[in-house]
Design a protein around this motif. Structure first.
Motif, PDB file in Angstrom:
ATOM      1  N   LEU A 178      65.259  64.824 -19.120  1.00  0.00           N
ATOM      2  CA  LEU A 178      63.995  65.303 -18.557  1.00  0.00           C
ATOM      3  C   LEU A 178      64.301  66.388 -17.532  1.00  0.00           C
ATOM      4  O   LEU A 178      65.146  66.194 -16.655  1.00  0.00           O
ATOM      5  CB  LEU A 178      63.268  64.137 -17.871  1.00  0.00           C
ATOM      6  CG  LEU A 178      62.056  64.512 -17.004  1.00  0.00           C
ATOM      7  CD1 LEU A 178      60.910  65.030 -17.873  1.00  0.00           C
ATOM      8  CD2 LEU A 178      61.612  63.311 -16.165  1.00  0.00           C
ATOM      9  N   LEU A 179      63.639  67.534 -17.666  1.00  0.00           N
ATOM     10  CA  LEU A 179      63.715  68.577 -16.641  1.00  0.00           C
ATOM     11  C   LEU A 179      62.395  68.496 -15.883  1.00  0.00           C
ATOM     12  O   LEU A 179      61.344  68.877 -16.408  1.00  0.00           O
ATOM     13  CB  LEU A 179      63.952  69.948 -17.295  1.00  0.00           C
ATOM     14  CG  LEU A 179      65.216  70.002 -18.171  1.00  0.00           C
ATOM     15  CD1 LEU A 179      65.361  71.374 -18.834  1.00  0.00           C
ATOM     16  CD2 LEU A 179      66.471  69.654 -17.371  1.00  0.00           C
ATOM     17  N   ALA A 222      58.407  68.012  -9.543  1.00  0.00           N
ATOM     18  CA  ALA A 222      57.783  66.687  -9.520  1.00  0.00           C
ATOM     19  C   ALA A 222      58.771  65.651  -8.990  1.00  0.00           C
ATOM     20  O   ALA A 222      58.367  64.625  -8.441  1.00  0.00           O
ATOM     21  CB  ALA A 222      57.300  66.301 -10.916  1.00  0.00           C
ATOM     22  N   ILE A 223      60.077  65.910  -9.182  1.00  0.00           N
ATOM     23  CA  ILE A 223      61.120  65.042  -8.641  1.00  0.00           C
ATOM     24  C   ILE A 223      62.180  65.944  -8.007  1.00  0.00           C
ATOM     25  O   ILE A 223      62.529  66.977  -8.569  1.00  0.00           O
ATOM     26  CB  ILE A 223      61.769  64.172  -9.756  1.00  0.00           C
ATOM     27  CG1 ILE A 223      60.706  63.321 -10.474  1.00  0.00           C
ATOM     28  CG2 ILE A 223      62.858  63.264  -9.175  1.00  0.00           C
ATOM     29  CD1 ILE A 223      61.231  62.587 -11.715  1.00  0.00           C
ATOM     30  N   VAL A 224      62.644  65.563  -6.823  1.00  0.00           N
ATOM     31  CA  VAL A 224      63.723  66.312  -6.171  1.00  0.00           C
ATOM     32  C   VAL A 224      64.792  65.316  -5.697  1.00  0.00           C
ATOM     33  O   VAL A 224      64.508  64.125  -5.515  1.00  0.00           O
ATOM     34  CB  VAL A 224      63.215  67.130  -4.956  1.00  0.00           C
ATOM     35  CG1 VAL A 224      62.228  68.205  -5.389  1.00  0.00           C
ATOM     36  CG2 VAL A 224      62.570  66.221  -3.908  1.00  0.00           C
ATOM     37  N   THR A 225      66.012  65.835  -5.507  1.00  0.00           N
ATOM     38  CA  THR A 225      67.067  64.993  -4.916  1.00  0.00           C
ATOM     39  C   THR A 225      67.594  65.621  -3.628  1.00  0.00           C
ATOM     40  O   THR A 225      68.518  65.102  -3.016  1.00  0.00           O
ATOM     41  CB  THR A 225      68.243  64.783  -5.896  1.00  0.00           C
ATOM     42  OG1 THR A 225      68.802  66.053  -6.247  1.00  0.00           O
ATOM     43  CG2 THR A 225      67.781  64.063  -7.151  1.00  0.00           C
ATOM     44  N   TRP A 226      67.004  66.749  -3.234  1.00  0.00           N
ATOM     45  CA  TRP A 226      67.364  67.393  -1.959  1.00  0.00           C
ATOM     46  C   TRP A 226      66.117  67.567  -1.122  1.00  0.00           C
ATOM     47  O   TRP A 226      65.098  67.999  -1.671  1.00  0.00           O
ATOM     48  CB  TRP A 226      68.004  68.760  -2.211  1.00  0.00           C
ATOM     49  CG  TRP A 226      68.434  69.394  -0.923  1.00  0.00           C
ATOM     50  CD1 TRP A 226      69.654  69.268  -0.324  1.00  0.00           C
ATOM     51  CD2 TRP A 226      67.643  70.211  -0.043  1.00  0.00           C
ATOM     52  NE1 TRP A 226      69.667  69.947   0.869  1.00  0.00           N
ATOM     53  CE2 TRP A 226      68.447  70.535   1.069  1.00  0.00           C
ATOM     54  CE3 TRP A 226      66.327  70.690  -0.073  1.00  0.00           C
ATOM     55  CZ2 TRP A 226      67.987  71.328   2.134  1.00  0.00           C
ATOM     56  CZ3 TRP A 226      65.857  71.471   0.984  1.00  0.00           C
ATOM     57  CH2 TRP A 226      66.695  71.786   2.072  1.00  0.00           C
ATOM     58  N   LYS A 262      67.471  59.443 -19.788  1.00  0.00           N
ATOM     59  CA  LYS A 262      68.864  59.074 -19.456  1.00  0.00           C
ATOM     60  C   LYS A 262      69.360  59.915 -18.286  1.00  0.00           C
ATOM     61  O   LYS A 262      70.187  59.482 -17.495  1.00  0.00           O
ATOM     62  CB  LYS A 262      69.774  59.342 -20.661  1.00  0.00           C
ATOM     63  CG  LYS A 262      69.584  58.384 -21.811  1.00  0.00           C
ATOM     64  CD  LYS A 262      70.621  58.697 -22.891  1.00  0.00           C
ATOM     65  CE  LYS A 262      70.212  58.081 -24.209  1.00  0.00           C
ATOM     66  NZ  LYS A 262      70.636  58.878 -25.359  1.00  0.00           N
ATOM     67  N   VAL A 263      68.880  61.162 -18.255  1.00  0.00           N
ATOM     68  CA  VAL A 263      69.311  62.121 -17.240  1.00  0.00           C
ATOM     69  C   VAL A 263      68.076  62.904 -16.803  1.00  0.00           C
ATOM     70  O   VAL A 263      67.208  63.207 -17.629  1.00  0.00           O
ATOM     71  CB  VAL A 263      70.374  63.087 -17.832  1.00  0.00           C
ATOM     72  CG1 VAL A 263      70.635  64.258 -16.898  1.00  0.00           C
ATOM     73  CG2 VAL A 263      71.677  62.351 -18.133  1.00  0.00           C
ATOM     74  N   PRO A 306      71.376  66.975 -10.299  1.00  0.00           N
ATOM     75  CA  PRO A 306      70.714  66.185 -11.343  1.00  0.00           C
ATOM     76  C   PRO A 306      70.984  64.688 -11.161  1.00  0.00           C
ATOM     77  O   PRO A 306      71.976  64.307 -10.546  1.00  0.00           O
ATOM     78  CB  PRO A 306      71.380  66.675 -12.638  1.00  0.00           C
ATOM     79  CG  PRO A 306      72.083  67.944 -12.294  1.00  0.00           C
ATOM     80  CD  PRO A 306      72.408  67.880 -10.842  1.00  0.00           C
ATOM     81  N   ILE A 307      70.092  63.871 -11.702  1.00  0.00           N
ATOM     82  CA  ILE A 307      70.284  62.417 -11.688  1.00  0.00           C
ATOM     83  C   ILE A 307      70.982  62.057 -12.995  1.00  0.00           C
ATOM     84  O   ILE A 307      70.392  62.164 -14.072  1.00  0.00           O
ATOM     85  CB  ILE A 307      68.930  61.685 -11.592  1.00  0.00           C
ATOM     86  CG1 ILE A 307      68.177  62.161 -10.344  1.00  0.00           C
ATOM     87  CG2 ILE A 307      69.130  60.185 -11.576  1.00  0.00           C
ATOM     88  CD1 ILE A 307      66.707  61.766 -10.323  1.00  0.00           C
ATOM     89  N   MET A 308      72.252  61.678 -12.890  1.00  0.00           N
ATOM     90  CA  MET A 308      73.067  61.472 -14.089  1.00  0.00           C
ATOM     91  C   MET A 308      73.177  59.988 -14.472  1.00  0.00           C
ATOM     92  O   MET A 308      73.587  59.659 -15.572  1.00  0.00           O
ATOM     93  CB  MET A 308      74.476  62.047 -13.884  1.00  0.00           C
ATOM     94  CG  MET A 308      74.517  63.539 -13.564  1.00  0.00           C
ATOM     95  SD  MET A 308      73.848  64.594 -14.879  1.00  0.00           S
ATOM     96  CE  MET A 308      75.083  64.371 -16.166  1.00  0.00           C
TER      97      MET A 308
END
Ligand code: ZN
Ligand code: ZN
Length: 230
Positions: free
Chosen positions: A169-170, A174-178, A208-209, A217-219
């Motif tokens: 998923l890109l 809508a989702i961030v990790t920073w 999955k990612v 990215p969320i791996m």
């Protein structure tokens, strides 16, 4: 960094660790977002690293029309002949005919994201090189190994992209990790109800990612982590 075979993450520490993605589908390449630099040197370098040529880039798909994500689009379009596409609601911002919708001037968490992003938007700054939009993206459209997912909330015409084949998923913003893992930045959310519904749709894909708009990215345990945002 590779999210899956043929899906590459591009970006550095600038503009809040803003990210773009190259997606290979056979001989064709799709670029998701175009970063904040007017000259798209990072994207061109990534194309070379994949052993492809610039003319393999067929489409530039924009998640939304915030300037950190689209400054490279105009020059890339000229250099490669790729079609630039966004959701209809964002298209006249991309083309320079309308300003991005301003957000509140009141600083909100995370403060590290407030300046220059929120302040710039609130004041109507952050102009990007205007870029013609060749086509609009509609929910469910599939091309280049990606399906379009209309995911409003951050902006009304915000979209994400889904690779069923790779479970990637890109998410755009809508989702961030920073600077931390979150369902977008509070300071930028134009519609919280829509945003929640968009996160629900993203969680239902059980990715999955996840390649996010800002940050790494969320791996691992991606589906579980997206679920935790609901
Ligand atoms: Zn944004
Ligand atoms: Zn952003």
């Amino acid at each position: 960094m590779e999210l899956a075979p043929g899906i590459v993450c591009i970006g550095d520490k600038t503009r809040g660790y803003v990210r773009a993605f190259l997606v290979a589908d056979g001989k064709e390449l799709t670029l998701v977002d175009a970063l904040a630099d007017t000259h798209p040197f990072a994207v061109l370098a990534a194309i070379r690293r994949l052993g492809r040529s610039v003319t393999d880039l067929k489409r530039i798909w924009l998640t939304h029309a915030h300037f950190s994500h689209l400054c490279g689009a105009a020059e890339l379009r000229q250099l490669t002949g790729a079609k630039v596409c966004s959701h209809e609601w964002e298209a006249d911002i991309v083309s320079g005919d309308r300003k991005a919708q301003p957000v509140s001037l009141v600083p909100k968490r995370p403060l590290r994201a407030y300046i220059p992003f929120q302040l710039g938007l609130a004041l109507g700054l952050g102009d990007h090189p205007p870029c013609p939009v060749d086509d609009v993206l509609t929910d469910g459209h599939e091309e280049g190994g990606l399906a379009v997912l209309h995911a409003p909330g951050h902006t009304p015409g915000h979209v994400g992209f889904w690779s069923e084949k790779h479970g990637v998923l890109l998410s755009g913003d809508a989702i961030v990790t920073w600077p931390e893992f979150a369902g977008g930045w509070d300071s930028f959310r134009l519609n919280a109800v829509q945003q929640k519904e968009s996160l629900r749709r993203m969680a239902a894909l059980t990715p999955k990612v996840v390649g996010v708009g800002h940050g790494d990215p969320i791996m691992e345990r991606a589906a579980e982590r997206v679920d935790s945002l609901l």
